[in-house]
Design an enzyme around this catalytic site. Structure first.
Site, mmCIF file in Angstrom:
data_model
loop_
_atom_site.group_PDB
_atom_site.id
_atom_site.type_symbol
_atom_site.label_atom_id
_atom_site.label_comp_id
_atom_site.label_asym_id
_atom_site.label_seq_id
_atom_site.Cartn_x
_atom_site.Cartn_y
_atom_site.Cartn_z
ATOM 1 N N GLY A 147 -4.338 -1.727 5.397
ATOM 2 C CA GLY A 147 -3.530 -2.845 4.896
ATOM 3 C C GLY A 147 -4.116 -4.196 5.280
ATOM 4 N N ARG A 148 -4.535 -4.334 6.548
ATOM 5 C CA ARG A 148 -5.016 -5.647 7.007
ATOM 6 C C ARG A 148 -6.445 -5.931 6.566
ATOM 7 N NH1 ARG A 148 -3.607 -2.225 10.948
ATOM 8 N NH2 ARG A 148 -5.155 -1.410 12.393
ATOM 9 N N LYS B 264 10.623 0.128 13.525
ATOM 10 C CA LYS B 264 11.129 0.496 12.188
ATOM 11 C C LYS B 264 12.176 1.600 12.318
ATOM 12 C CE LYS B 264 6.786 -0.450 9.745
ATOM 13 N NZ LYS B 264 5.689 0.119 8.964
ATOM 14 N N GLU C 47 10.976 -4.456 4.002
ATOM 15 C CA GLU C 47 11.073 -5.864 3.607
ATOM 16 C C GLU C 47 10.674 -6.029 2.133
ATOM 17 O OE1 GLU C 47 9.600 -4.720 6.348
ATOM 18 O OE2 GLU C 47 9.704 -6.151 8.017
ATOM 19 N N GLU D 225 -3.192 -6.216 15.523
ATOM 20 C CA GLU D 225 -2.739 -4.904 15.028
ATOM 21 C C GLU D 225 -3.872 -3.884 15.164
ATOM 22 O OE1 GLU D 225 -1.427 -3.919 10.786
ATOM 23 O OE2 GLU D 225 0.520 -4.265 11.714
ATOM 24 N N HIS E 82 -2.915 -32.728 20.097
ATOM 25 C CA HIS E 82 -1.729 -33.476 20.544
ATOM 26 C C HIS E 82 -0.613 -32.515 20.918
ATOM 27 C CE1 HIS E 82 -3.735 -37.132 19.221
ATOM 28 N NE2 HIS E 82 -4.230 -36.344 18.277
ATOM 29 N N LYS F 37 0.842 -1.202 0.000
ATOM 30 C CA LYS F 37 0.000 0.000 0.000
ATOM 31 C C LYS F 37 0.875 1.249 0.000
ATOM 32 C CE LYS F 37 -3.374 2.485 2.736
ATOM 33 N NZ LYS F 37 -4.174 2.543 3.949
HETATM 34 O O1 F6P Z 1 4.128 -2.337 9.585
HETATM 35 C C1 F6P Z 1 2.790 -2.656 9.638
HETATM 36 C C2 F6P Z 1 2.152 -2.472 8.307
HETATM 37 O O2 F6P Z 1 2.002 -1.134 8.039
HETATM 38 C C3 F6P Z 1 0.806 -3.185 8.221
HETATM 39 O O3 F6P Z 1 -0.219 -2.472 8.769
HETATM 40 C C4 F6P Z 1 0.698 -3.412 6.749
HETATM 41 O O4 F6P Z 1 -0.261 -4.368 6.440
HETATM 42 C C5 F6P Z 1 2.108 -3.848 6.430
HETATM 43 O O5 F6P Z 1 2.916 -3.056 7.271
HETATM 44 C C6 F6P Z 1 2.535 -3.689 4.998
HETATM 45 O O6 F6P Z 1 2.390 -2.375 4.559
HETATM 46 P P1 F6P Z 1 2.452 -1.994 3.038
HETATM 47 O O7 F6P Z 1 1.333 -2.681 2.341
HETATM 48 O O8 F6P Z 1 2.354 -0.521 2.993
HETATM 49 O O9 F6P Z 1 3.776 -2.481 2.503
#
Ligand code: F6P
Length: 553
Positions: free
Chosen positions: A271-272, A516, A216, A357, A388, A210
């Protein structure tokens, strides 16, 4: 008078519920079942292809009424209307949270800043449809003219967990033969292992972010691009093989992706909550657009139920209020989600982000400290495997762990008597949690086995299962796009309702930012680009030095 900012713990409704809790201490669920043979019928809701049996809860009519009264006094009705109509419910980021608009039929409308977002959503869905059929029919092919066989979706958090969950859960609905790989972690193993499985000529890379700022995702995308160029020897081929889904088109262009290769997202989609948007492309590319639309339709059916059903017959509301009941009145602190379905194995991971979150907050929307516990720890895994492993703690541990059992009536893989066996396992767990085993029962079982009185005295206490442990059982006929859509939307709304009662903002996530920021400062110290900072704490300092020494830096 309902208020969206009232402290729930200061309401008379809260005190009434405390009294109900105290009265219930001497009345276990087993007794409630014995007293009322119709209990299972009374605590049962069906909506959007899902059925909820919530009879195995520490609940009676007064408590259900009390929980709904609490919901009303906390302004749930008003807060739900604000959410669904596109008000700026995410106050700290000054934006609406309109994931429900992503699954509205084309003849609906929701205005944001005077613009009908449903029209934009459907324009994007139509564009996705053209793209999906272009790939399936080989009108869109790789640089050497070969059809695409693999997608590598690079994204993390909400740009990963939802698409991965749905792709796995709907494997029986795969139509296109395209394999989808997900890369999320900054652990290099993730991207390296994935790249070993794909052929550059037939692989499409989808960068899902987003913000297009997530470290990452950007670092993994750079590695993928470099690998791709090295493999095919043609930098221009990147344009055909790299696409993005983002709300930050400028950053995607800066990365080298043409605007025409970017699918849009909107700031009003969290995002979620984004799997329903173009972030769902890996889903649509594997199960086809008709199935993706069926997923949206299932979620929309749940949205309508959530918007319209009376509170005490409203699936997400009832589940949310039961969770508050255990979290705040019985100090449960955790909540397990246990799907008895291999295809739903990633559901607990997905719900961890969705719920924790969203509701892992310590201040109210007005910035005041909350006065009660908020989001519980969400955890779980598939049944019967968990039986188990951690079910011992559920049955005999000292903590109260409410459980959601989720199971389809029919399986996609009928083999021998497996599905009946699986179902028996699921029912046995909720029954054991509810009824337990008394000392008398344990003693008589041991006597039946022919044990001596002294052996019975010694063993019986270990065999007692206290029972009176709450659970919900959620059932659908089969895991299909429609039922899965409804299931995910159910948990989204459940999360929202809890946040509404606690008076927190379920749509921001400032807690993830500090890590971060600190990570940015630590990285150059690890790589040797900077000296180890004397002002950092001795633990971090020591660990940085260990890393540098192990890596000769
Ligand atoms: O760091 C948390 C977060 O902002 C989440 O809320 C989000 O889903 C994820 O990182 C990835 O964000 P993006 O889609 O902006 O890469």
């Amino acid at each position: 008078m309902p208020s969206t900012s009232a402290d729930p713990t200061q309401t008379p409704e809260w005190r009434t519920l405390e009294q109900h809790r105290d009265q219930l201490l001497s009345l276990p669920m087993k007794q409630l079942f014995e007293n009322d043979p119709t209990r299972a019928d009374r605590y049962f809701i069906e909506a959007a292809g899902l059925s909820l049996d919530f009879s195995k809860n520490r609940l009676n009519g007064d408590i259900l009424e009390g929980l709904m009264a609490l919901a009303r006094v906390c302004g749930l009705d008003e807060q739900r209307s604000a959410l669904l109509s596109g008000e700026r419910v995410n106050k700290t980021e000054d934006r609406p949270a309109l994931h429900t608009a992503l699954r509205k039929p084309a003849d609906h409308s929701v205005l944001v800043n005077g613009q009908d977002v449903v029209a934009e959503v459907h324009a994007t869905l139509n564009r996705m449809e053209r793209f999906v059929s272009g790939i399936a029919e080989h009108a869109i092919v790789g640089y050497s003219g070969k059809a695409f066989t693999d997608i590598v979706s690079i994204g993390i958090g909400g740009s990963y967990l939802g698409p991965r969950l749905v792709c796995e859960a709907l494997k029986p609905f795969q139509q296109t033969g395209i394999r989808c790989h997900f890369v999320a972690n900054i652990d290099g193993t993730d991207i390296c292992e994935t790249l070993q499985q794909v052929d550059p000529e037939t692989t499409l890379f989808l960068i899902q972010s987003k913000s297009f700022r997530t470290r990452e995702t950007l670092e993994n995308s750079k590695v993928a691009r470099q690998w791709f160029v090295e493999q095919c020897g043609d930098h221009d081929a990147v344009a055909r093989h790299f696409m993005a889904v983002t709300a930050n088109v400028a950053a995607a262009e800066e990365f080298g992706i043409d605007e025409k290769q970017v699918f849009p997202m909107w700031d009003w989609v969290g995002g979620r909550y984004s799997l329903w948007s173009a972030i769902g492309l890996p889903i649509a590319l594997t199960i086809g657009m008709a199935n993706f639309r069926a997923l949206l339709a299932g979620a929309h059916a749940m949205d309508e139920h959530f918007a319209e059903a009376p509170l005490d017959q409203n699936l997400p509301v009832v589940m949310a209020m039961l969770s508050i009941w255990y979290n705040d009145f019985w100090q449960a602190g955790t909540h397990a989600v246990i799907p008895y379905d291999e295809y739903l194995q990633s559901l607990p991971d997905y719900l961890q982000q969705l719920d924790m979150e969203s509701n892992g907050k310590g201040v109210t929307a007005q910035g005041q400290p909350v006065s009660t516990d908020t989001g519980p720890v969400i955890w779980g895994g598939t049944g019967s495997n968990g039986q188990h492993a951690y079910h011992q703690l559920i049955h005999q541990g000292t903590r109260l762990i409410p459980v959601d059992f989720i199971i389809p009536l029919k399986t996609h893989n009928p083999v021998a008597r497996h599905h009946a066996d699986l179902f028996a396992n699921c029912l046995s767990q909720s029954q054991a949690m509810m009824a337990g085993k008394s000392l008398t029962e344990a003693r008589s079982e041991l006597a039946d086995e022919g044990l001596s009185t002294s052996e019975i005295d010694r063993l019986a206490p270990h065999k007692v299962i206290p029972g009176n442990k709450p659970s919900n059982t959620l059932i659908m006929e089969k895991v299909t796009p429609e039922t899965l859509g409804a299931l995910i939307a159910l948990y989204e709304h459940r999360t929202f309702v809890q946040g509404a009662i606690w008076g927190i903002n379920s749509f921001d996530q400032w807690g993830v930012e500090l890590g971060k920021q600190l990570g940015k400062k630590i990285l150059p110290q690890l790589t040797g680009e900077q000296d180890v900072q004397a002002d950092s704490d001795s633990s971090t300092h020591h660990l940085i030095r260990m890393f540098r020494s192990a890596n000769d830096l």
